[in-house]
Design a protein around this motif. Structure first.
Motif, PDB file in Angstrom:
ATOM      1  N   ASP A  20       0.870  -1.190   0.000  1.00  0.00           N
ATOM      2  CA  ASP A  20       0.000   0.000   0.000  1.00  0.00           C
ATOM      3  C   ASP A  20       0.897   1.226   0.000  1.00  0.00           C
ATOM      4  O   ASP A  20       1.740   1.355  -0.870  1.00  0.00           O
ATOM      5  N   GLU A  21       0.764   2.094   0.991  1.00  0.00           N
ATOM      6  CA  GLU A  21       1.614   3.292   1.026  1.00  0.00           C
ATOM      7  C   GLU A  21       2.870   3.073   1.877  1.00  0.00           C
ATOM      8  O   GLU A  21       3.641   3.997   2.102  1.00  0.00           O
ATOM      9  N   HIS A  22       3.095   1.846   2.336  1.00  0.00           N
ATOM     10  CA  HIS A  22       4.236   1.520   3.191  1.00  0.00           C
ATOM     11  C   HIS A  22       5.279   0.729   2.417  1.00  0.00           C
ATOM     12  O   HIS A  22       4.984   0.134   1.386  1.00  0.00           O
ATOM     13  N   ILE A  23       6.477   0.690   2.980  1.00  0.00           N
ATOM     14  CA  ILE A  23       7.568  -0.067   2.380  1.00  0.00           C
ATOM     15  C   ILE A  23       8.154  -1.007   3.424  1.00  0.00           C
ATOM     16  O   ILE A  23       8.417  -0.597   4.562  1.00  0.00           O
ATOM     17  N   ALA A  24       8.357  -2.258   3.027  1.00  0.00           N
ATOM     18  CA  ALA A  24       9.090  -3.230   3.837  1.00  0.00           C
ATOM     19  C   ALA A  24      10.441  -3.420   3.160  1.00  0.00           C
ATOM     20  O   ALA A  24      10.545  -3.326   1.932  1.00  0.00           O
ATOM     21  N   LYS A  25      11.482  -3.686   3.962  1.00  0.00           N
ATOM     22  CA  LYS A  25      12.796  -3.829   3.329  1.00  0.00           C
ATOM     23  C   LYS A  25      13.760  -4.628   4.185  1.00  0.00           C
ATOM     24  O   LYS A  25      13.597  -4.762   5.394  1.00  0.00           O
ATOM     25  N   VAL A  26      14.761  -5.162   3.505  1.00  0.00           N
ATOM     26  CA  VAL A  26      15.940  -5.739   4.138  1.00  0.00           C
ATOM     27  C   VAL A  26      17.137  -5.088   3.448  1.00  0.00           C
ATOM     28  O   VAL A  26      17.181  -4.998   2.223  1.00  0.00           O
ATOM     29  N   THR A  27      18.063  -4.598   4.252  1.00  0.00           N
ATOM     30  CA  THR A  27      19.231  -3.908   3.707  1.00  0.00           C
ATOM     31  C   THR A  27      20.472  -4.794   3.881  1.00  0.00           C
ATOM     32  O   THR A  27      20.470  -5.736   4.674  1.00  0.00           O
ATOM     33  N   TYR A  28      21.509  -4.445   3.136  1.00  0.00           N
ATOM     34  CA  TYR A  28      22.747  -5.209   3.222  1.00  0.00           C
ATOM     35  C   TYR A  28      23.925  -4.311   2.912  1.00  0.00           C
ATOM     36  O   TYR A  28      23.768  -3.197   2.412  1.00  0.00           O
ATOM     37  N   GLN A  29      25.094  -4.823   3.229  1.00  0.00           N
ATOM     38  CA  GLN A  29      26.329  -4.154   2.824  1.00  0.00           C
ATOM     39  C   GLN A  29      27.375  -5.228   2.581  1.00  0.00           C
ATOM     40  O   GLN A  29      27.311  -6.315   3.143  1.00  0.00           O
ATOM     41  N   PHE A  30      28.296  -4.911   1.716  1.00  0.00           N
ATOM     42  CA  PHE A  30      29.375  -5.845   1.427  1.00  0.00           C
ATOM     43  C   PHE A  30      30.458  -5.710   2.481  1.00  0.00           C
ATOM     44  O   PHE A  30      30.801  -4.607   2.904  1.00  0.00           O
ATOM     45  N   VAL A  31      30.989  -6.859   2.883  1.00  0.00           N
ATOM     46  CA  VAL A  31      32.114  -6.925   3.807  1.00  0.00           C
ATOM     47  C   VAL A  31      33.175  -7.716   3.055  1.00  0.00           C
ATOM     48  O   VAL A  31      33.214  -8.934   3.125  1.00  0.00           O
ATOM     49  N   GLY A  32      33.946  -7.030   2.263  1.00  0.00           N
ATOM     50  CA  GLY A  32      34.885  -7.712   1.379  1.00  0.00           C
ATOM     51  C   GLY A  32      34.227  -8.000   0.046  1.00  0.00           C
ATOM     52  O   GLY A  32      33.100  -7.581  -0.223  1.00  0.00           O
ATOM     53  N   ASP A  33      34.933  -8.743  -0.793  1.00  0.00           N
ATOM     54  CA  ASP A  33      34.469  -8.993  -2.154  1.00  0.00           C
ATOM     55  C   ASP A  33      33.341 -10.021  -2.250  1.00  0.00           C
ATOM     56  O   ASP A  33      32.456  -9.892  -3.083  1.00  0.00           O
ATOM     57  N   LYS A  34      33.381 -11.034  -1.419  1.00  0.00           N
ATOM     58  CA  LYS A  34      32.437 -12.144  -1.561  1.00  0.00           C
ATOM     59  C   LYS A  34      31.624 -12.412  -0.293  1.00  0.00           C
ATOM     60  O   LYS A  34      31.097 -13.501  -0.112  1.00  0.00           O
ATOM     61  N   LEU A  35      31.539 -11.434   0.586  1.00  0.00           N
ATOM     62  CA  LEU A  35      30.767 -11.578   1.817  1.00  0.00           C
ATOM     63  C   LEU A  35      29.782 -10.430   1.923  1.00  0.00           C
ATOM     64  O   LEU A  35      30.155  -9.263   1.796  1.00  0.00           O
ATOM     65  N   VAL A  36      28.516 -10.767   2.125  1.00  0.00           N
ATOM     66  CA  VAL A  36      27.468  -9.766   2.257  1.00  0.00           C
ATOM     67  C   VAL A  36      26.848  -9.906   3.650  1.00  0.00           C
ATOM     68  O   VAL A  36      26.606 -11.015   4.126  1.00  0.00           O
TER      69      VAL A  36
END
Length: 85
Positions: free
Chosen positions: A17-33
């Protein structure tokens, strides 16, 4: 539910609807998220929204051969349920 991967913002989002659900991430090195906060608005909790978001994020990581780290307690729980931890 349509889940979008917003690469520039390093997040997976679902418009509810007018809301957003989310999951965020960041990289920790080249092959680790590292998956960090998962957020689902109160009105949509308990309906499987977080599970679908996290599953999409895990699939993306797997498809890109990335190792997963989970700072988010919900992601940790989901990985345990999927027998990934």
């Amino acid at each position: 539910m349509n889940i979008q991967h917003q690469i520039d913002q390093q997040q997976f989002v679902a418009q509810l609807d007018e809301h957003i659900a989310k999951v965020t991430y960041q990289f920790v090195g080249d092959k680790l998220v590292d998956f960090n906060p998962t957020f689902v608005p109160d009105a949509f909790r308990g309906h499987g929204v977080a599970a679908k978001l996290v599953d999409a994020a895990i699939t993306w990581a797997d498809d890109n051969e990335l190792a997963i780290q989970a700072s988010c307690s919900y992601v940790q729980l989901r990985l345990k349920r999927l027998k990934r931890m």
